[in-house]
Design a protein around this motif. Structure first.
Motif, PDB file in Angstrom:
ATOM      1  N   LEU A  88       7.739  21.367  -7.203  1.00  0.00           N
ATOM      2  CA  LEU A  88       8.013  22.489  -7.993  1.00  0.00           C
ATOM      3  C   LEU A  88       6.900  23.010  -9.126  1.00  0.00           C
ATOM      4  O   LEU A  88       6.699  24.187  -8.877  1.00  0.00           O
ATOM      5  N   SER A  91       4.135  24.441  -6.761  1.00  0.00           N
ATOM      6  CA  SER A  91       4.558  25.701  -6.100  1.00  0.00           C
ATOM      7  C   SER A  91       4.493  26.804  -7.061  1.00  0.00           C
ATOM      8  O   SER A  91       3.898  27.913  -6.791  1.00  0.00           O
ATOM      9  N   PRO A 102       5.265  28.249  -1.876  1.00  0.00           N
ATOM     10  CA  PRO A 102       6.510  27.706  -2.532  1.00  0.00           C
ATOM     11  C   PRO A 102       7.649  27.813  -1.561  1.00  0.00           C
ATOM     12  O   PRO A 102       8.579  27.258  -1.811  1.00  0.00           O
ATOM     13  N   VAL A 106       9.464  24.530  -2.427  1.00  0.00           N
ATOM     14  CA  VAL A 106      10.786  24.449  -2.920  1.00  0.00           C
ATOM     15  C   VAL A 106      11.829  23.811  -2.416  1.00  0.00           C
ATOM     16  O   VAL A 106      12.587  22.896  -2.906  1.00  0.00           O
ATOM     17  N   ALA A 109      11.142  20.101  -2.496  1.00  0.00           N
ATOM     18  CA  ALA A 109      11.618  19.530  -3.915  1.00  0.00           C
ATOM     19  C   ALA A 109      12.991  19.432  -4.029  1.00  0.00           C
ATOM     20  O   ALA A 109      13.575  18.498  -4.473  1.00  0.00           O
TER      21      ALA A 109
END
Length: 144
Positions: A88, A91, A102, A106, A109
């Motif tokens: 995170l 990103s 991202p 994301v 993650a």
């Protein structure tokens, strides 16, 4: 219903292998990823190294289910939680320079964080089961 430890470890191993495959695709520019912008420090050599480490982790996780105690699950869960946070942060820091990052990091993650939560939950439950099992055995033995 709580998932079994071996099922969670197999799922984690599969995800690690999938991430390794993604690193290989990026490293070799396959499937049209050759033109994707990457941070300057993220070269093919680093992606290949990451793929190798992820594959080793996947193999270890596949061999672990019969031997994984609460400590191993807790350690794995904490490692996955740290990795989710790092993904995170990465990103957010490199997202402006690399627009696709991202969108990839994301969801990664989220999956890794979910695995971490399940592994930590299972580790707590496994420790409690052992204590409860000992208490139950002692009670049963004393009644005989």
């Amino acid at each position: 219903m709580t998932p079994s430890t071996s099922a969670v470890l197999r799922l984690d191993a599969g995800f690690e292998a999938l991430l390794a495959l993604c690193c290989l695709v990026l490293a070799f520019g396959l499937l049209g990823t050759g033109g994707w912008p990457r941070p300057p420090w993220l070269g093919a050599h680093l992606l290949l190294l990451a793929a190798g480490v992820l594959l080793v982790v996947a193999v270890v996780l596949l061999r672990l289910p019969g031997r994984a105690g609460p400590g191993a699950l807790r350690t794995l869960g904490l490692g996955n939680a740290a990795t989710a946070v790092a993904a995170l942060v990465w990103s957010m820091l490199d997202g402006a320079a690399t627009p696709w990052l991202p969108a990839v990091l994301v969801p990664v993650a989220v999956v890794i964080g979910t695995l971490a939560a399940i592994q930590i939950h299972l580790a707590r439950g496994a420790g409690q089961d052992k204590i409860t099992g000992l208490t139950t055995s002692a009670t049963t033995t004393s009644k005989l």
